[in-house]
Design a protein around this motif. Structure first.
Motif, short mmCIF file in Angstrom:
data_model
loop_
_atom_site.label_atom_id
_atom_site.label_comp_id
_atom_site.label_asym_id
_atom_site.label_seq_id
_atom_site.Cartn_x
_atom_site.Cartn_y
_atom_site.Cartn_z
N GLU A 123 1.36 -9.21 10.32
CA GLU A 123 0.22 -9.47 9.44
C GLU A 123 0.43 -10.70 8.57
O GLU A 123 -0.50 -11.20 7.94
N ALA A 124 1.67 -11.20 8.52
CA ALA A 124 2.00 -12.29 7.60
C ALA A 124 1.08 -13.51 7.75
O ALA A 124 0.58 -14.03 6.73
N GLY A 140 -8.72 -2.84 5.60
CA GLY A 140 -8.02 -2.73 4.31
C GLY A 140 -6.53 -2.96 4.42
O GLY A 140 -5.75 -2.38 3.68
N TYR A 141 -6.10 -3.85 5.32
CA TYR A 141 -4.68 -4.12 5.51
C TYR A 141 -3.88 -2.82 5.63
O TYR A 141 -2.80 -2.69 5.07
N MET A 142 -4.47 -1.89 6.36
CA MET A 142 -3.82 -0.60 6.53
C MET A 142 -2.45 -0.79 7.18
O MET A 142 -2.33 -1.53 8.16
N SER A 143 -1.45 -0.11 6.65
CA SER A 143 -0.13 -0.22 7.25
C SER A 143 -0.18 0.31 8.67
O SER A 143 -0.71 1.39 8.92
N GLN A 162 -3.63 -8.47 15.95
CA GLN A 162 -4.09 -9.21 14.77
C GLN A 162 -5.43 -8.69 14.27
O GLN A 162 -5.71 -8.73 13.07
N ILE A 187 -2.39 -12.81 6.19
CA ILE A 187 -2.33 -12.72 4.72
C ILE A 187 -2.15 -14.11 4.13
O ILE A 187 -2.81 -14.47 3.14
N ARG A 217 -4.61 -4.46 -1.19
CA ARG A 217 -3.36 -3.83 -0.79
C ARG A 217 -2.88 -4.49 0.51
O ARG A 217 -3.70 -4.84 1.37
N GLN A 229 4.82 -7.72 8.80
CA GLN A 229 5.43 -8.39 9.94
C GLN A 229 4.38 -9.28 10.61
O GLN A 229 4.18 -10.41 10.18
N PRO A 289 0.28 -4.35 3.71
CA PRO A 289 1.21 -3.37 4.29
C PRO A 289 2.56 -3.38 3.59
O PRO A 289 3.01 -4.40 3.08
N LYS A 290 3.22 -2.22 3.63
CA LYS A 290 4.54 -2.11 3.00
C LYS A 290 5.54 -3.04 3.69
O LYS A 290 6.28 -3.75 3.06
N ASN A 291 5.54 -2.97 5.01
CA ASN A 291 6.43 -3.86 5.77
C ASN A 291 5.57 -4.91 6.48
O ASN A 291 5.00 -4.63 7.52
N ASP A 328 0.80 -1.22 0.00
CA ASP A 328 0.00 0.00 0.00
C ASP A 328 0.84 1.28 0.00
O ASP A 328 0.39 2.31 0.49
N SER A 332 -5.29 -6.34 11.53
CA SER A 332 -4.96 -6.78 10.17
C SER A 332 -6.17 -7.36 9.45
O SER A 332 -6.04 -7.97 8.39
N ALA A 391 10.97 -8.59 11.75
CA ALA A 391 9.71 -9.26 11.42
C ALA A 391 9.03 -9.81 12.66
O ALA A 391 7.81 -9.93 12.71
#
Lengths: 485, 298
Positions: A312-313, B265-268, B257, A316, A304, A310, A306-308, A276, B260, B223
């Motif tokens: 969230e993996a 919307g999977y917002m960063s 979690q 997803i 979209r 972590q 996240p850019k990084n 994103d 997410s 990570a």
């Protein structure tokens, strides 16, 4: 009340320390190297009388007076682009046209007139100084040694053959830490302190965007592999007077990705995941539309991420596996891709545009889930480079005391080789104007590493991409097809 | 939506078990010496790097590599106590806090230096494979082992704090001089505390590392970032309650979690934002923390 105050102070203190730690992260001291002939004093040599003035802002002001005193470069500016806004002493040359998206045809520098010397910052009788920035630390986590070994290999090689038009190439390398703000800072250092002739962007679309826009503001030519075309609020990279993309942009690769999907997954469900970053907004829209047109409802999701990536993996990964897709078109950071694949319980095919996801370091981290992943790349892999350019491996080993080459070495070799060809085309009286004029002359630059490049029609000069496929047996990518158009 | 929610809760519990291990170490140090230990997560990353060296680079048996990793974490904890905390014992808490942050940054610097050749590393799992897939979320054996270790650790700590050594820790923290007078070596107690905290950090590192690839600073900002969530969990537990830190870790994992969910919307930074809002609300409503009884004024 006292308890509450203490807790508030505690949280404030913890937050401050957390920011301090975060700010200190990713630091690798001393990631700033010079390659090529050394011993030259920085910032002293070959600067033309009068420093380059600020270029005309897009659509705001006319380009400044053309050079004076010597021949100006004919046809240095393409229609709609402004001339380098250098102001110099001496007689008046041609007047550049106004720049910007709304400008009319920009005037060329006075053709053949008694123009001044072009902007020769970074060029002496014996050397040409160029800068390179790339992410060695930060979320990209590319091996520092790889870049240290890779940068300057071609420069050393060509210098040993006499250089470019008798000038040896000096390469200055800076770590941009995968951070757009830091990228701008290192490019400012390269341009203003080190006074390089031009800058090469190594990797990372946001960093390339940031540095390209800065380079444009000070009239420094900037070349990178193709990334996104436009950024919300900042406009298209194609409008930058000094920017050149040496391979297809992400948007230009979208049809190639779609064709890859339709040729292998007809009637199957496919997903699209794009980081994103706002710089990828346009690519996301273009790729989504292209896929929807080609496969319709079989585009199971277009999201979209996240850019990084972590924490969230796992979510997803679970979404991918639960969706039943057989392939995912991916555009995001390599480390994010690896983290997602590590959390997956199913096998899908990842494919997509860009350069960095096709690096072997991604295969090492992402296998076995990344098996058969297909990514486009502007450079071939280790399996093909020796056939395409037999000089690469000996030159790499010679510079690096016999070390085995890697694919970052190929990428940098290709970039430096391409730039050397372009510098050569800039002529013996090399200046930034003659260099950019050579690029925009319509000449095709084919260095046998990158697909041919031609800036005759657009600043996005790529004409094709190489297609890579991951082989998890060997934990590396191999070159599946060359010059896919 | 139910599936997504289920996935978030399941993933949150397992992510939270790592945060809980980190939070337990933070609370232990805070209870014993009043220090906010910003090096807690780096005990874990250092342990992970050492275990990786043992298992992958030196081909030691997995259990031996794991022990080596934990030993490295404990050694780092002891070195921190001897070289940073003890010399600064009469300094302000802020100085001590900055000292621990310095330890963390130094450790990260060394990790970067040592991992230049191969920045992205992969630690093999203790047991490969997926054990369960509730709602489609992959629960690996590694996740289950981590949760199991957390439960064992929690029980062991509960027993420990009722033992003479556990009581000695609390006595030394409450009044060091009085503790010395009754024969408790404050110096030894301090070293023991830091060793146990480092062991907890080491467990977080060697158990969570195999779930993702890891880089320098893995548990601090990488990570597997668990430092900030660990501190949040500790704050939810009132900074003093071990069961509170444990439950706080799980709650933080789940809340994170939830950030997410595709709803957002999977917002960063969605998870972090949810966490901060949650923490803010908790601190406004229950400043003493979620899992502790309100302090009664004397």
């Amino acid at each position: 009340m006292r308890m509450r105050n203490r807790m508030t102070r505690t949280v404030a203190l913890l937050s401050a320390l957390a920011f301090m730690l975060a700010a200190g992260c990713g630091l690798k001291p001393g990631v700033a190297q010079m390659y090529g002939p050394g011993g030259t004093g920085y910032g002293q040599q070959g600067v033309a009388p009068g420093q380059p003035g600020l270029p005309g802002e897009q659509g705001m002001q006319p380009g400044a007076l053309g050079g004076t005193g010597q021949d100006a470069v004919p046809g240095a500016t393409a229609p709609g682009q402004s001339q380098a806004g250098a102001t110099r002493t001496g007689g008046t040359g041609g007047t550049a046209g106004s720049g910007g998206p709304t400008s009319g045809p920009g005037g060329a520098g006075g053709p053949g007139g008694p123009g001044g010397p072009g902007d020769t910052t970074g060029v002496t009788d014996k050397t040409i100084k160029i800068g390179v920035h790339a992410p060695v630390t930060g979320a990209a986590a590319f091996p520092q040694k790889s870049f240290e070994r890779a940068v300057g290999v071609y420069a050393s090689y060509i210098n040993s053959k006499g250089g470019v038009n008798g000038r040896k190439i000096e390469v200055l390398f800076r770590d941009d830490k995968f951070d757009p703000n830091h990228a701008r800072a290192v490019c400012k250092d390269l341009a203003e302190q080190q006074k390089v002739f031009m800058i090469i962007g190594g990797a990372g679309s946001d960093q390339i965007d940031s540095c390209a826009r800065y380079a444009n503001s000070v009239g420094v030519p900037y070349i990178s592999a193709g990334v996104h075309e436009t950024r919300p609020g900042l406009g298209s990279l194609a409008k930058l007077r000094t920017y050149y993309a040496s391979s297809l942009t992400y948007e230009q690769q979208a049809p190639l990705v779609t064709r890859l999907v339709t040729s292998q997954f007809e009637g199957k469900k496919v997903g699209l995941m794009v980081a994103d970053n706002d710089s990828l907004d346009n690519y996301f829209a273009v790729q989504q539309e292209s896929l929807e047109r080609a496969i319709g409802d079989n585009l199971e999701f277009a999201e979209r991420v996240p850019k990084n990536i972590q924490s969230e993996a796992p979510s997803i990964a679970a979404e991918i596996c639960n969706s039943g897709v057989e392939a995912v078109v991916w555009m995001g950071s390599p480390s994010g891709l690896i983290n997602v694949t590590k959390s997956m319980t199913c096998t899908v095919r990842f494919l997509g545009a860009g350069n960095t996801n096709g690096l072997n370091i991604v295969a090492e981290g992402g296998c076995p889930q990344l098996d058969n992943a297909q990514f486009f790349s502007s450079f071939p892999q280790l399996d093909k480079i020796n056939q395409m350019d037999p000089n690469f491996e000996p030159a790499y080993r010679k510079k690096n005391n016999g070390e085995d080459p890697d694919d970052i070495g190929i990428a940098m070799w290709g970039a430096e080789k391409l730039v050397s060809m372009m510098l050569d085309a800039g002529g013996k009286d090399l200046s930034r104007q003659s260099f950019m004029a050579a690029l925009e002359s319509g000449k095709t630059f084919d260095n046998n590493v990158y697909p041919p490049v031609n800036f005759g029609k657009s600043r996005f000069g790529g004409t094709a991409m190489h297609q890579l496929r991951a082989d998890c047996g060997q934990r590396q990518f191999f070159t599946e097809r060359l010059n896919v158009r | 939506m139910t599936t997504e929610l289920g996935i978030a809760v399941v993933n949150g519990i397992f992510a939270g078990s790592v945060y809980a291990l980190v939070a337990l170490g933070i609370v232990l140090i805070y209870r014993a010496s009043g220090v906010f230990n910003f090096a807690q997560a780096e005990f874990g990353t250092t342990g992970l790097f050492a275990a990786y060296a043992g298992v992958v680079l030196w081909n030691l048996p997995y259990w031996l590599g794991l022990l080596f990793g934990l030993a490295a974490a404990v050694a780092m904890g002891l070195a921190t106590e001897r070289l940073v905390i003890n010399p600064l014992r009469n300094s302000s808490r802020v100085t001590l806090l900055v000292g621990t942050a310095g330890v963390a940054l130094a450790a990260i610097g060394i990790q970067f230096w040592q991992s230049n050749e191969q920045p992205i590393r992969e630690m093999p799992k203790i047991v490969e494979g997926v054990a369960l897939q509730p709602f489609g979320a992959a629960i690996t054996w590694q996740h289950l082992i981590t949760l199991g270790v957390l439960i064992v650790v929690a029980l062991a700590l509960a027993v420990f704090f009722r033992s003479p050594s556990g009581v000695a820790i609390q006595a030394a923290q409450q009044d060091g001089t009085a503790a010395e007078l009754v024969g408790i070596s404050v110096r030894r107690v301090s070293m023991m505390t830091w060793a146990i905290a480092a062991l907890l950090g080491g467990l977080a590192g060697v158990l969570s590392g195999p779930n993702l690839t890891f880089t320098a600073g893995h548990l601090t900002f990488g990570a597997g970032a668990a430092l900030l969530p660990g501190f949040m969990a500790a704050v939810l537990g009132g900074m003093r309650s071990m069961p509170g830190a444990l439950l706080g870790g799980i709650v933080v994992g789940v809340i994170e979690q939830l950030g997410s969910l595709s709803l957002f919307g999977y917002m960063s930074g969605g998870g972090e934002m949810m966490l901060f809002f949650f923490l803010l609300i908790v601190l406004l409503l229950r400043p003493q923390g979620l899992f502790v009884r309100k302090a009664v004024a004397a």
